[in-house]
Motif scaffolding. Sequence first.
Motif, PDB file in Angstrom:
ATOM      1  N   GLU A 186     -41.463  37.910  -2.821  1.00 29.86           N
ATOM      2  CA  GLU A 186     -42.648  38.735  -3.016  1.00 29.86           C
ATOM      3  C   GLU A 186     -43.916  37.898  -2.883  1.00 29.86           C
ATOM      4  O   GLU A 186     -43.916  36.693  -3.148  1.00 29.86           O
ATOM      5  N   GLY A 187     -44.983  38.547  -2.473  1.00 29.66           N
ATOM      6  CA  GLY A 187     -46.255  37.848  -2.358  1.00 29.66           C
ATOM      7  C   GLY A 187     -47.357  38.773  -1.904  1.00 29.66           C
ATOM      8  O   GLY A 187     -47.149  39.978  -1.715  1.00 29.66           O
ATOM      9  N   GLU A 188     -48.520  38.227  -1.734  1.00 34.54           N
ATOM     10  CA  GLU A 188     -49.649  38.971  -1.202  1.00 34.54           C
ATOM     11  C   GLU A 188     -50.590  38.004  -0.499  1.00 34.54           C
ATOM     12  O   GLU A 188     -50.583  36.794  -0.748  1.00 34.54           O
TER      13      GLU A 188
ATOM     14  N   SER B  26     -49.436  43.279   0.654  1.00 33.27           N
ATOM     15  CA  SER B  26     -48.474  43.095  -0.438  1.00 33.27           C
ATOM     16  C   SER B  26     -47.078  43.259   0.149  1.00 33.27           C
ATOM     17  O   SER B  26     -46.806  44.235   0.852  1.00 33.27           O
ATOM     18  N   TYR B  27     -46.185  42.323  -0.157  1.00 29.85           N
ATOM     19  CA  TYR B  27     -44.899  42.391   0.500  1.00 29.85           C
ATOM     20  C   TYR B  27     -43.754  41.973  -0.415  1.00 29.85           C
ATOM     21  O   TYR B  27     -43.914  41.215  -1.374  1.00 29.85           O
TER      22      TYR B  27
ATOM     23  N   GLU C 212     -54.991  48.525   3.080  1.00 24.67           N
ATOM     24  CA  GLU C 212     -53.846  48.032   2.327  1.00 24.67           C
ATOM     25  C   GLU C 212     -52.583  48.151   3.183  1.00 24.67           C
ATOM     26  O   GLU C 212     -52.295  49.208   3.737  1.00 24.67           O
ATOM     27  N   VAL C 213     -51.824  47.062   3.264  1.00 23.20           N
ATOM     28  CA  VAL C 213     -50.542  47.062   3.968  1.00 23.20           C
ATOM     29  C   VAL C 213     -49.472  46.641   2.966  1.00 23.20           C
ATOM     30  O   VAL C 213     -49.602  45.600   2.311  1.00 23.20           O
ATOM     31  N   THR C 214     -48.432  47.465   2.846  1.00 24.68           N
ATOM     32  CA  THR C 214     -47.377  47.194   1.875  1.00 24.68           C
ATOM     33  C   THR C 214     -46.019  47.269   2.562  1.00 24.68           C
ATOM     34  O   THR C 214     -45.698  48.274   3.205  1.00 24.68           O
TER      35      THR C 214
ATOM     36  N   GLN D 234     -36.201  48.702   5.577  1.00 26.26           N
ATOM     37  CA  GLN D 234     -37.566  48.294   5.237  1.00 26.26           C
ATOM     38  C   GLN D 234     -38.507  49.489   5.244  1.00 26.26           C
ATOM     39  O   GLN D 234     -38.409  50.370   6.103  1.00 26.26           O
ATOM     40  N   THR D 235     -39.421  49.516   4.276  1.00 24.00           N
ATOM     41  CA  THR D 235     -40.491  50.506   4.249  1.00 24.00           C
ATOM     42  C   THR D 235     -41.804  49.793   4.531  1.00 24.00           C
ATOM     43  O   THR D 235     -42.069  48.719   3.982  1.00 24.00           O
ATOM     44  N   LYS D 236     -42.607  50.387   5.400  1.00 21.74           N
ATOM     45  CA  LYS D 236     -43.879  49.784   5.777  1.00 21.74           C
ATOM     46  C   LYS D 236     -44.978  50.839   5.692  1.00 21.74           C
ATOM     47  O   LYS D 236     -44.892  51.886   6.335  1.00 21.74           O
ATOM     48  N   LEU D 237     -45.987  50.536   4.886  1.00 20.84           N
ATOM     49  CA  LEU D 237     -47.098  51.452   4.662  1.00 20.84           C
ATOM     50  C   LEU D 237     -48.407  50.767   5.008  1.00 20.84           C
ATOM     51  O   LEU D 237     -48.683  49.656   4.532  1.00 20.84           O
TER      52      LEU D 237
END
Length: 265
Positions: free
Chosen positions: A29-31, A45-46, A93-95, A112-115
Amino acid sequence: MAKRFLTALCALLLLAAPALAEVTVERTEGEAWFPNEKDWVYHFSYAYPRLIGDDYTTALINDTYEMALDEMVQLVLPMFANSPDMRFDGKNEVTHDFTVTCNNGKLLSILQTKLQSRGGEGDILTLEPLTFDVSGMYAGESLTLRGVTLILGGADPEKLEELESQDVPALSHIIDGSSGEMAEALTPKLYAEFQALQDSGVIQAQWTYEDFTEECSPANNFYADERGNLVFFFPPMMLESPSFDVPAFPFTPEELDGILAALWE
């Protein structure tokens, strides 16, 4: 056919039960902020999967996701942050997150989910599945629809290229066929479900059959589940209210073999 709705970030599926899993998956995890934390245009945010181990298979799968993460951090988001056309309202915002849908010692299936939230421009949601061989002749590599179906159906992962129809009689047509032929056989069934969801207002009415064939290929939009099914899904952005809780349709390997057999009749 009964429909199941996939919950994208379901905590119960994130880590498979230790009794079933021969692969240990942890979250990285990180950002990050682009171009910098103070004056950011993009905030990332990932959570990415990371396998624990020092074997070659583990390294290959980890490399797949490390390269994808590096591409986002080193190339894609810096480029977006410096492009006037990609700034939108200035606070994007990219998550990225993921769910482990199957971890049975033979296969590891990750969704994987990508928003991407773009302010007034609206959000973009995508689902990206990969199913890896973790014990057979393609250990560490992502598998095709045919390969995943054969392993779920009981074929020896070490002999996928040597199988003959009598080796797994219940999957004889898949052994003799291809992922493309499987997708061709499945398309009418899945399109009927698609149309029913359009009629009920779940999927936007604007999408045509041509859109369906481009965006909903059964050869790409699938993952394995812990029950031994192949699960096919429709993209989030096709829904009337885009969401990661997408309509999903499970098939057993034997059901898929029967569908392919019908194509050849």
